[in-house]
Design an enzyme around this catalytic site. Structure first.
Site, PDB file in Angstrom:
ATOM      1  N   SER A  50       0.797  -1.233   0.000  1.00  0.00           N
ATOM      2  CA  SER A  50       0.000   0.000   0.000  1.00  0.00           C
ATOM      3  C   SER A  50       0.830   1.284   0.000  1.00  0.00           C
ATOM      4  O   SER A  50       0.335   2.323  -0.407  1.00  0.00           O
ATOM      5  CB  SER A  50      -0.960   0.021   1.184  1.00  0.00           C
ATOM      6  OG  SER A  50      -0.267   0.165   2.395  1.00  0.00           O
ATOM      7  N   LYS A  94       0.099   4.763   6.828  1.00  0.00           N
ATOM      8  CA  LYS A  94      -0.481   5.463   5.675  1.00  0.00           C
ATOM      9  C   LYS A  94      -0.071   6.931   5.736  1.00  0.00           C
ATOM     10  O   LYS A  94       0.447   7.414   6.729  1.00  0.00           O
ATOM     11  CB  LYS A  94      -2.014   5.386   5.678  1.00  0.00           C
ATOM     12  CG  LYS A  94      -2.591   3.997   5.749  1.00  0.00           C
ATOM     13  CD  LYS A  94      -2.390   3.224   4.485  1.00  0.00           C
ATOM     14  CE  LYS A  94      -3.032   1.844   4.636  1.00  0.00           C
ATOM     15  NZ  LYS A  94      -2.568   0.895   3.688  1.00  0.00           N
TER      16      LYS A  94
END
Length: 176
Positions: A50, A94
């Site tokens: 990711s 993230k």
């Protein structure tokens, strides 16, 4: 002369064994390590696609900052470690895309884009690998209480400072 020689006569006076001497050193050391990891920072592994190309798929060891006031120093573009809302036993890393009060386009590639206003006490987190990331587009805005810290360094395998990537943030709009 050893570092602990100064404690020797006092410990022997009370009949201290080597186990007691070990505990005399181990307990303060454990307390120190606990304090550092809880209040200063920690080193944690990162894996998964990711955050490509910023982080490798496997093997990166990241330094997570948790010094007092770290939440106040968060800026759009910073990498953060957090507990995922759907699986409390799982942590993820993230990029901070928006703060409370910002409006975010959930899917800029859609024919009918949806916009979300990030509520107070929440942030919008998104992976750099847009097509292969489970992030706020799935979870929705993330409560600040789930954030663990700000990623400041990749310490292994190629040591480098993790800079603020605010220049690569698609779909972010400010109300001002």
């Amino acid at each position: 002369m050893s570092r602990f020689a100064q404690f020797g006569p006092k410990l022997r006076q009370y009949g201290a064994s080597s186990a007691r001497m070990f505990l005399y050193c181990a307990i303060p050391t454990a307390c120190f390590i606990h304090t550092v990891f809880d209040y200063a920072g920690e080193i944690t592994p990162s894996c998964g696609p990711s955050m490509l190309p910023t982080l490798n798929m496997a093997g990166d060891m990241l330094m997570i900052e948790r010094l007092p006031g770290w939440r106040k120093r968060l800026r759009v573009g910073d990498l953060v470690a957090f507990t995922t809302p759907y699986d409390p036993g799982r942590r993820a890393v993230k990029r901070l895309l928006a703060e409370a009060g910002d409006t975010v386009c959930v899917d800029p590639k859609s024919k009918h884009p949806a916009f979300v206003l990030v509520p107070k006490g929440h942030v919008w987190l998104q992976g750099d690998n847009y097509n292969n990331s489970t992030d706020s587009r799935v979870y929705g805005p993330i409560p600040l209480g789930l954030l663990h810290g700000r990623v400041t360094w990749c310490v292994w395998p190629s040591p480098r400072r993790i800079s603020n990537g605010a220049d690569i943030l698609p779909g972010r709009f400010s109300d001002s």
